[in-house]
Design a protein around this motif. Sequence first.
Motif, PDB file in Angstrom:
ATOM      1  N   ASN A   1       2.931  -9.219  20.683  1.00  0.00           N
ATOM      2  CA  ASN A   1       4.385  -8.995  20.701  1.00  0.00           C
ATOM      3  C   ASN A   1       5.056  -9.355  19.379  1.00  0.00           C
ATOM      4  N   GLU A   2       4.380  -9.034  18.259  1.00  0.00           N
ATOM      5  CA  GLU A   2       4.951  -9.308  16.944  1.00  0.00           C
ATOM      6  C   GLU A   2       5.199  -8.022  16.160  1.00  0.00           C
ATOM      7  N   ALA A   3       5.251  -6.891  16.886  1.00  0.00           N
ATOM      8  CA  ALA A   3       5.455  -5.611  16.208  1.00  0.00           C
ATOM      9  C   ALA A   3       6.796  -5.572  15.485  1.00  0.00           C
ATOM     10  N   ILE A   4       7.810  -6.217  16.051  1.00  0.00           N
ATOM     11  CA  ILE A   4       9.129  -6.195  15.409  1.00  0.00           C
ATOM     12  C   ILE A   4       9.097  -6.946  14.078  1.00  0.00           C
ATOM     13  N   VAL A   5       8.339  -8.045  14.018  1.00  0.00           N
ATOM     14  CA  VAL A   5       8.193  -8.785  12.760  1.00  0.00           C
ATOM     15  C   VAL A   5       7.493  -7.910  11.727  1.00  0.00           C
ATOM     16  N   TYR A   6       6.450  -7.222  12.165  1.00  0.00           N
ATOM     17  CA  TYR A   6       5.703  -6.325  11.280  1.00  0.00           C
ATOM     18  C   TYR A   6       6.630  -5.229  10.750  1.00  0.00           C
ATOM     19  N   GLY A   7       7.363  -4.580  11.644  1.00  0.00           N
ATOM     20  CA  GLY A   7       8.214  -3.472  11.243  1.00  0.00           C
ATOM     21  C   GLY A   7       9.324  -3.886  10.292  1.00  0.00           C
ATOM     22  N   VAL A   8       9.961  -5.017  10.583  1.00  0.00           N
ATOM     23  CA  VAL A   8      11.057  -5.490   9.732  1.00  0.00           C
ATOM     24  C   VAL A   8      10.529  -5.889   8.360  1.00  0.00           C
ATOM     25  N   THR A   9       9.395  -6.586   8.333  1.00  0.00           N
ATOM     26  CA  THR A   9       8.805  -6.983   7.050  1.00  0.00           C
ATOM     27  C   THR A   9       8.412  -5.756   6.238  1.00  0.00           C
ATOM     28  N   LEU A  10       7.770  -4.801   6.892  1.00  0.00           N
ATOM     29  CA  LEU A  10       7.344  -3.575   6.212  1.00  0.00           C
ATOM     30  C   LEU A  10       8.538  -2.845   5.600  1.00  0.00           C
ATOM     31  N   ALA A  11       9.607  -2.688   6.384  1.00  0.00           N
ATOM     32  CA  ALA A  11      10.798  -2.003   5.882  1.00  0.00           C
ATOM     33  C   ALA A  11      11.415  -2.771   4.710  1.00  0.00           C
ATOM     34  N   GLY A  12      11.440  -4.095   4.810  1.00  0.00           N
ATOM     35  CA  GLY A  12      11.997  -4.900   3.724  1.00  0.00           C
ATOM     36  C   GLY A  12      11.203  -4.768   2.439  1.00  0.00           C
ATOM     37  N   VAL A  13       9.868  -4.810   2.548  1.00  0.00           N
ATOM     38  CA  VAL A  13       9.018  -4.691   1.362  1.00  0.00           C
ATOM     39  C   VAL A  13       9.182  -3.323   0.716  1.00  0.00           C
TER      40      VAL A  13
ATOM     41  N   GLY B   1       0.811  -1.212   0.000  1.00  0.00           N
ATOM     42  CA  GLY B   1       0.000   0.000   0.000  1.00  0.00           C
ATOM     43  C   GLY B   1       0.842   1.258   0.000  1.00  0.00           C
ATOM     44  N   ILE B   2       1.906   1.261   0.795  1.00  0.00           N
ATOM     45  CA  ILE B   2       2.793   2.427   0.844  1.00  0.00           C
ATOM     46  C   ILE B   2       3.487   2.635  -0.499  1.00  0.00           C
ATOM     47  N   LEU B   3       3.951   1.543  -1.112  1.00  0.00           N
ATOM     48  CA  LEU B   3       4.606   1.660  -2.412  1.00  0.00           C
ATOM     49  C   LEU B   3       3.649   2.181  -3.479  1.00  0.00           C
ATOM     50  N   ILE B   4       2.415   1.675  -3.466  1.00  0.00           N
ATOM     51  CA  ILE B   4       1.416   2.156  -4.425  1.00  0.00           C
ATOM     52  C   ILE B   4       1.168   3.646  -4.219  1.00  0.00           C
ATOM     53  N   ALA B   5       0.952   4.045  -2.970  1.00  0.00           N
ATOM     54  CA  ALA B   5       0.654   5.447  -2.673  1.00  0.00           C
ATOM     55  C   ALA B   5       1.820   6.355  -3.058  1.00  0.00           C
ATOM     56  N   LEU B   6       3.055   5.951  -2.737  1.00  0.00           N
ATOM     57  CA  LEU B   6       4.221   6.781  -3.059  1.00  0.00           C
ATOM     58  C   LEU B   6       4.374   6.982  -4.561  1.00  0.00           C
ATOM     59  N   GLY B   7       4.164   5.914  -5.316  1.00  0.00           N
ATOM     60  CA  GLY B   7       4.299   6.025  -6.765  1.00  0.00           C
ATOM     61  C   GLY B   7       3.180   6.835  -7.396  1.00  0.00           C
ATOM     62  N   GLN B   8       1.946   6.590  -6.965  1.00  0.00           N
ATOM     63  CA  GLN B   8       0.803   7.242  -7.603  1.00  0.00           C
ATOM     64  C   GLN B   8       0.633   8.699  -7.188  1.00  0.00           C
ATOM     65  N   MET B   9       1.267   9.104  -6.095  1.00  0.00           N
ATOM     66  CA  MET B   9       1.227  10.521  -5.736  1.00  0.00           C
ATOM     67  C   MET B   9       1.855  11.378  -6.836  1.00  0.00           C
ATOM     68  N   HIS B  10       2.883  10.864  -7.493  1.00  0.00           N
ATOM     69  CA  HIS B  10       3.492  11.599  -8.605  1.00  0.00           C
ATOM     70  C   HIS B  10       2.521  11.722  -9.773  1.00  0.00           C
ATOM     71  N   VAL B  11       1.749  10.656 -10.022  1.00  0.00           N
ATOM     72  CA  VAL B  11       0.764  10.709 -11.109  1.00  0.00           C
ATOM     73  C   VAL B  11      -0.336  11.717 -10.771  1.00  0.00           C
ATOM     74  N   MET B  12      -0.721  11.789  -9.506  1.00  0.00           N
ATOM     75  CA  MET B  12      -1.693  12.792  -9.086  1.00  0.00           C
ATOM     76  C   MET B  12      -1.208  14.200  -9.389  1.00  0.00           C
ATOM     77  N   LEU B  13       0.099  14.392  -9.337  1.00  0.00           N
ATOM     78  CA  LEU B  13       0.690  15.713  -9.582  1.00  0.00           C
ATOM     79  C   LEU B  13       1.010  15.939 -11.053  1.00  0.00           C
ATOM     80  N   GLY B  14       0.731  14.920 -11.902  1.00  0.00           N
ATOM     81  CA  GLY B  14       0.915  15.075 -13.343  1.00  0.00           C
ATOM     82  C   GLY B  14       2.170  14.460 -13.896  1.00  0.00           C
ATOM     83  N   TYR B  15       2.871  13.613 -13.103  1.00  0.00           N
ATOM     84  CA  TYR B  15       4.135  13.030 -13.546  1.00  0.00           C
ATOM     85  C   TYR B  15       4.097  11.507 -13.402  1.00  0.00           C
ATOM     86  N   ALA B  16       5.143  10.850 -13.873  1.00  0.00           N
ATOM     87  CA  ALA B  16       5.226   9.394 -13.793  1.00  0.00           C
ATOM     88  C   ALA B  16       5.895   8.985 -12.481  1.00  0.00           C
ATOM     89  N   PRO B  17       5.594   7.778 -11.978  1.00  0.00           N
ATOM     90  CA  PRO B  17       6.290   7.277 -10.781  1.00  0.00           C
ATOM     91  C   PRO B  17       7.787   7.187 -11.024  1.00  0.00           C
TER      92      PRO B  17
END
Length: 493
Positions: free
Chosen positions: A358-370, A122-138
């Motif tokens: 107590n799995e927040a560290i797994v979530y955070g590491v996976t998120l950063a990796g993705v 979701g973060i990757l999609i949002a980061l890329g498409q924000m440029h398209v919202m502004l009139g440019y390519a990801p």
Amino acid sequence: MDLKSSLSKDVPASLVVFLVALPLSLGIAVASGAPVQAGLIAAIVGGIVVGIAGGAPLQVSGPAAGLSVMVYGYVQKFGFETTCVVAAMAGLLQIAAGSAGIAQAALAISPAVLHAMLAGIGILIALGQMHVMLGYAPKGSAINNITGLVDSISHVNTSALLVSGTTLFVLIAWNRFLARKVPFLPGSLVAIALGTAVSFFVPGEIPHVAIGSGIFSNLHAPSLGGAHLEDMVLAALALFVVASAESLLCAVATDQLHPGARANLNRELFAQGLGNVLSGLAGGLPITGVIVRSSANIAAGARSRVSAILHGVWMLLFVMLASGLLARVPMAALAALLVHVGVNLVKLKELRKIAEFNEAIVYGVTLAGVVFINLLWGIGIGFGLALVLLLRRTAAIGFQVDARGEELHVRLSGTLSFLAVPAVVAKLRALPEGRTVHLRLDVDQIDHAAIEAIRGWRVGYQNAGGRVVKEPLDVLWRELRSPAGSSAPSAAA
């Protein structure tokens, strides 16, 4: 429920799902770097083929945002035509897995890893498409999209921003205030329609959906191209795992939304594979079960698989009769829809549940990796960390020492396996020498490595002048007292 009564519910529900699926299929194709018709083909195949053959009657399948980042990477690496072959190969693996009855194995993914994967996508999609919202390519990677955002903002295409801003505002406002009052009209369709209407009145040029000379005249036939077979096989394996897990978890979640028949997961996995083979060969995107469409289907009152099938039929009729309308849709409007979809993939409610376990560290590491490496590395790192933490919890064992004068009463509890041996032996060796130790094993399981380790400690402790007393007298204690290779001695201390 008779057929007439079922159709009276399924037909209106299928129209609602069609209206939800149409703009999402277009947007996901754009986010995947694929031709827009690839998203429509996947929606048609997912609706009709998987709808007929699937094991989750109320689940609706089609192109999914959860696969868009992976597919985008494949399109960049192999080209779209070869990516279609990879999708078909993944489908064959799903057919084999469903036929072998091992669908449950795809559910063996930590929820922390799964939700972090979706949030990262979701973060990757949002980061890329924000440029398209502004009139440019990801800009490609997450880092480039973040660092390039300042430049896109400083040179914003005002017309594109007006269109995307209108689309996003309408989508948020509709879902917040009107969605329950007008449940048969999805906010995504209303937002795209109004964003398109605004595009007719803004000055300047903004990019629109490109369909060439027509949907059917510009189909992409699957091709091996110059890709290495081993690279394609690895890509297909990765797609097989992610798509299967997403589809089966969606089926399980869908079961919780209705009181009808439960999903047959092996049949559903087989059907997903059949759909991916046909979609890939027809030039479509990979297919999974999609929770947004499935929940809309159930909320609209669907009673059987007929609704999912009909939604695919309506999609096919639209492609045949009205696809020319797509060329009027501005890319900025689709980008706003994708940003909304991406943000909603980051589920704070699930994050709170993960923190409770107590799995927040797994979530955070996976998120950063993705986000900062790639999807496969992120999933792999997260899964590996989850496994390490599981082994660590498995290795934990209760160790209690109660000093009573010159005597020590030691109690071990839990699972005594080879994983716990290093910690247990270290604690036993730390006991004061020359004492009488009453050792009690209240364990639910013990393996050979643990028996040998405790036996070795006992012999060494007694040779140093101490004494170890059995407590209680049982077969396990006799095993611990026995020298390696000999029969059990008498029960003397």
